[in-house]
Scaffold this motif. Structure first.
Motif, PDB file in Angstrom:
ATOM      1  N   UNK A 290       0.843  -1.203   0.000  1.00  0.00           N
ATOM      2  CA  UNK A 290       0.000   0.000   0.000  1.00  0.00           C
ATOM      3  C   UNK A 290       0.874   1.248   0.000  1.00  0.00           C
ATOM      4  N   UNK A 291       1.900   1.235   0.829  1.00  0.00           N
ATOM      5  CA  UNK A 291       2.799   2.383   0.938  1.00  0.00           C
ATOM      6  C   UNK A 291       3.459   2.698  -0.407  1.00  0.00           C
ATOM      7  N   UNK A 292       3.838   1.651  -1.148  1.00  0.00           N
ATOM      8  CA  UNK A 292       4.485   1.853  -2.438  1.00  0.00           C
ATOM      9  C   UNK A 292       3.508   2.340  -3.502  1.00  0.00           C
ATOM     10  N   UNK A 293       2.240   1.989  -3.361  1.00  0.00           N
ATOM     11  CA  UNK A 293       1.239   2.326  -4.381  1.00  0.00           C
ATOM     12  C   UNK A 293       0.722   3.762  -4.256  1.00  0.00           C
ATOM     13  N   UNK A 294       0.757   4.335  -3.060  1.00  0.00           N
ATOM     14  CA  UNK A 294       0.163   5.649  -2.837  1.00  0.00           C
ATOM     15  C   UNK A 294       1.209   6.653  -2.374  1.00  0.00           C
ATOM     16  N   UNK A 295       1.338   7.724  -3.110  1.00  0.00           N
ATOM     17  CA  UNK A 295       2.183   8.817  -2.643  1.00  0.00           C
ATOM     18  C   UNK A 295       1.526   9.536  -1.491  1.00  0.00           C
ATOM     19  N   UNK A 296       0.200   9.669  -1.560  1.00  0.00           N
ATOM     20  CA  UNK A 296      -0.600  10.256  -0.496  1.00  0.00           C
ATOM     21  C   UNK A 296      -1.968   9.593  -0.503  1.00  0.00           C
ATOM     22  N   UNK A 297      -2.531   9.396   0.679  1.00  0.00           N
ATOM     23  CA  UNK A 297      -3.872   8.814   0.795  1.00  0.00           C
ATOM     24  C   UNK A 297      -4.912   9.882   1.145  1.00  0.00           C
ATOM     25  N   UNK A 298      -4.504  11.125   1.124  1.00  0.00           N
ATOM     26  CA  UNK A 298      -5.432  12.210   1.412  1.00  0.00           C
ATOM     27  C   UNK A 298      -6.595  12.163   0.421  1.00  0.00           C
ATOM     28  N   UNK A 299      -7.804  12.382   0.927  1.00  0.00           N
ATOM     29  CA  UNK A 299      -8.977  12.352   0.064  1.00  0.00           C
ATOM     30  C   UNK A 299      -9.564  10.975  -0.122  1.00  0.00           C
ATOM     31  N   UNK A 300      -9.108   9.987   0.670  1.00  0.00           N
ATOM     32  CA  UNK A 300      -9.638   8.630   0.619  1.00  0.00           C
ATOM     33  C   UNK A 300     -10.306   8.285   1.959  1.00  0.00           C
ATOM     34  N   UNK A 301     -11.017   7.182   1.981  1.00  0.00           N
ATOM     35  CA  UNK A 301     -11.390   6.528   3.225  1.00  0.00           C
ATOM     36  C   UNK A 301     -10.759   5.150   3.212  1.00  0.00           C
ATOM     37  N   UNK A 302     -10.622   4.525   4.394  1.00  0.00           N
ATOM     38  CA  UNK A 302      -9.991   3.213   4.471  1.00  0.00           C
ATOM     39  C   UNK A 302     -10.783   2.307   5.403  1.00  0.00           C
ATOM     40  N   UNK A 303     -10.788   1.028   5.050  1.00  0.00           N
ATOM     41  CA  UNK A 303     -11.427  -0.010   5.858  1.00  0.00           C
ATOM     42  C   UNK A 303     -10.392  -1.092   6.101  1.00  0.00           C
ATOM     43  N   UNK A 304     -10.072  -1.342   7.378  1.00  0.00           N
ATOM     44  CA  UNK A 304      -9.029  -2.286   7.754  1.00  0.00           C
ATOM     45  C   UNK A 304      -9.652  -3.427   8.549  1.00  0.00           C
ATOM     46  N   UNK A 305      -9.289  -4.654   8.201  1.00  0.00           N
ATOM     47  CA  UNK A 305      -9.890  -5.788   8.901  1.00  0.00           C
ATOM     48  C   UNK A 305      -8.933  -6.974   8.902  1.00  0.00           C
ATOM     49  N   UNK A 306      -8.709  -7.554  10.084  1.00  0.00           N
ATOM     50  CA  UNK A 306      -7.843  -8.716  10.169  1.00  0.00           C
ATOM     51  C   UNK A 306      -7.140  -8.800  11.510  1.00  0.00           C
ATOM     52  N   UNK A 307      -5.995  -9.479  11.567  1.00  0.00           N
ATOM     53  CA  UNK A 307      -5.254  -9.622  12.824  1.00  0.00           C
ATOM     54  C   UNK A 307      -4.818  -8.262  13.354  1.00  0.00           C
ATOM     55  N   UNK A 308      -4.835  -8.078  14.671  1.00  0.00           N
ATOM     56  CA  UNK A 308      -4.499  -6.776  15.253  1.00  0.00           C
ATOM     57  C   UNK A 308      -3.157  -6.199  14.808  1.00  0.00           C
ATOM     58  N   UNK A 309      -2.064  -6.982  14.714  1.00  0.00           N
ATOM     59  CA  UNK A 309      -0.799  -6.380  14.268  1.00  0.00           C
ATOM     60  C   UNK A 309      -0.896  -5.784  12.861  1.00  0.00           C
ATOM     61  N   UNK A 310      -1.619  -6.479  11.965  1.00  0.00           N
ATOM     62  CA  UNK A 310      -1.782  -5.952  10.618  1.00  0.00           C
ATOM     63  C   UNK A 310      -2.611  -4.675  10.622  1.00  0.00           C
ATOM     64  N   UNK A 311      -3.685  -4.671  11.408  1.00  0.00           N
ATOM     65  CA  UNK A 311      -4.556  -3.499  11.473  1.00  0.00           C
ATOM     66  C   UNK A 311      -3.787  -2.298  12.024  1.00  0.00           C
ATOM     67  N   UNK A 312      -3.003  -2.514  13.074  1.00  0.00           N
ATOM     68  CA  UNK A 312      -2.221  -1.420  13.656  1.00  0.00           C
ATOM     69  C   UNK A 312      -1.190  -0.894  12.666  1.00  0.00           C
ATOM     70  N   UNK A 313      -0.510  -1.822  11.965  1.00  0.00           N
ATOM     71  CA  UNK A 313       0.500  -1.405  10.984  1.00  0.00           C
ATOM     72  C   UNK A 313      -0.138  -0.632   9.840  1.00  0.00           C
ATOM     73  N   UNK A 314      -1.310  -1.094   9.403  1.00  0.00           N
ATOM     74  CA  UNK A 314      -2.006  -0.406   8.309  1.00  0.00           C
ATOM     75  C   UNK A 314      -2.458   0.981   8.745  1.00  0.00           C
ATOM     76  N   UNK A 315      -2.935   1.092   9.970  1.00  0.00           N
ATOM     77  CA  UNK A 315      -3.368   2.387  10.499  1.00  0.00           C
ATOM     78  C   UNK A 315      -2.215   3.386  10.489  1.00  0.00           C
ATOM     79  N   UNK A 316      -1.059   2.951  10.977  1.00  0.00           N
ATOM     80  CA  UNK A 316       0.099   3.835  11.017  1.00  0.00           C
ATOM     81  C   UNK A 316       0.563   4.214   9.612  1.00  0.00           C
ATOM     82  N   UNK A 317       0.557   3.231   8.697  1.00  0.00           N
ATOM     83  CA  UNK A 317       1.004   3.498   7.329  1.00  0.00           C
ATOM     84  C   UNK A 317       0.091   4.511   6.644  1.00  0.00           C
ATOM     85  N   UNK A 318      -1.210   4.380   6.842  1.00  0.00           N
ATOM     86  CA  UNK A 318      -2.156   5.293   6.215  1.00  0.00           C
ATOM     87  C   UNK A 318      -2.057   6.700   6.811  1.00  0.00           C
TER      88      UNK A 318
END
Length: 351
Positions: A290-318
């Protein structure tokens, strides 16, 4: 017959009838009064309210989710609390525009089919005795026969198929529902007792921004419901689905999503990725892709679902990509054992 009390919900000024042996949240949801909730097992603290007047039993509330000092101050978790008198509660209700909440109902299901779709992962198709209305992203509870306990699983099918639901279930070693039933004796034709819909993780249709969907393991289930609802229901949202798995043996529904991507090339991008092993697709952690695909995620919404470590990492990355917490919706999948350890935020107890 259990005695019945009244529960007044402020600031909604709604009055609900609740049995002495019934969780306050259950009575409210069945009466069409929506209160914030996530796990429904007294674990995450999402449903915490202030008891303004009256008495309640805290029952099986986790000591981590409801501290002793909070109990003394009149706080309770309505997903497990039962009334012992007429009660007035004050809830932190943030009413969202454009959202229709459906009352919780009971269902008798018949297992239409059960199949292995990935390593230690099964798909269940369940026919219902009457139709279920829900927002994509919600979950149901299922009674584990002979135990008096329930487990929760996200609905993977879209609301347009109300007479039958799909569940995706991963096996957990020693799990009461998985090892002890679903992966052991459950077979087509068996009856199941369900209730729903539940949860605070669901599609916000009124938000028209492009959506980044990130799922790990069976966290794919509610995201599949969202994707199918948007693409098959004629909605205009732009979707980016990232499916993270350890190895290729853990991936499933790849052909379905690739077919949807081919059918809707301008609206749907599908990116499965593996953290281990070699294949012809992206490798590494799903958050790195995800980090490599997006220069910026501003103007988006996100839905994260799965194991807590993945969700936390995704939250921080976004958030590093300029997406604010108010634009990120999350659902963490936990085992029942997490109830004893605390520190959980929004668990679905699936073990």
């Amino acid at each position: 017959m259990s005695e019945t009390y009244t529960v007044r919900v402020e600031p909604l000024d709604r009055v609900v009838e609740c049995r002495a042996d019934q969780a306050i949240l259950d009575a409210c949801l069945r009466a069409g009064v929506w209160l914030p909730h996530a796990c429904t097992h007294g674990t995450c603290g999402t449903c915490k309210v202030q008891v303004v007047d009256g008495q309640v039993e805290h029952n099986d509330a986790s000591d981590f989710a409801l501290l002793d000092c909070e109990r003394t101050e009149g706080r309770t978790l309505v997903c497990v609390a039962t009334p012992s008198s007429d009660v007035v509660i004050e809830a932190d209700v943030d009413v969202e525009g454009g959202v229709t909440f459906h009352p919780v109902r009971d269902f008798t299901g018949t297992l239409v089919s059960i199949e292995d779709v990935a390593r230690e992962t099964r798909r269940l198709l369940i026919g219902l005795d009457h139709e279920i209305a829900f927002i994509p992203g919600k979950y149901v509870t299922i009674e584990v026969p002979g135990t008096g306990q329930t487990r929760t699983y996200s609905i993977a099918s879209p609301p347009a198929e109300p007479g039958r639901i799909e569940l995706q279930i991963r096996r957990t070693s020693g799990g009461l529902a998985t090892d002890g039933w679903i992966f052991k004796t459950l077979e087509a034709g068996d009856r199941l007792q369900l209730s729903g819909p539940y949860g605070r993780f669901f599609l916000r249709e009124a938000r028209t921004e492009p959506m980044i969907l990130i799922g790990g393991g069976t966290g794919l289930a509610p995201l599949k419901s969202i994707v199918r609802h948007v693409l098959e229901g004629g909605l205009s949202h732009r979707l980016y689905l990232y499916q993270g798995a350890r190895t290729q043996a853990d991936l499933y529904d790849v052909d379905l999503f690739r077919a949807l991507e081919e059918e809707h090339p301008e609206r749907f991008t599908y990116r499965p990725c593996l953290s281990e092993g070699q294949w012809d697709g992206p490798t590494g952690l799903v958050t790195d892709v995800v980090d490599a695909d997006f220069g910026s995620c501003k103007g988006h919404t996100a839905y994260l679902c799965g194991p807590p470590p993945m969700v936390e990492a995704a939250l921080k990355a976004l958030m590093k990509k300029r997406l604010f917490p108010r634009d990120i919706y999350r659902e963490d999948f936990f085992d029942a054992s997490d109830k004893a350890t605390g520190g959980v935020r929004s668990p679905l107890l699936q073990r």
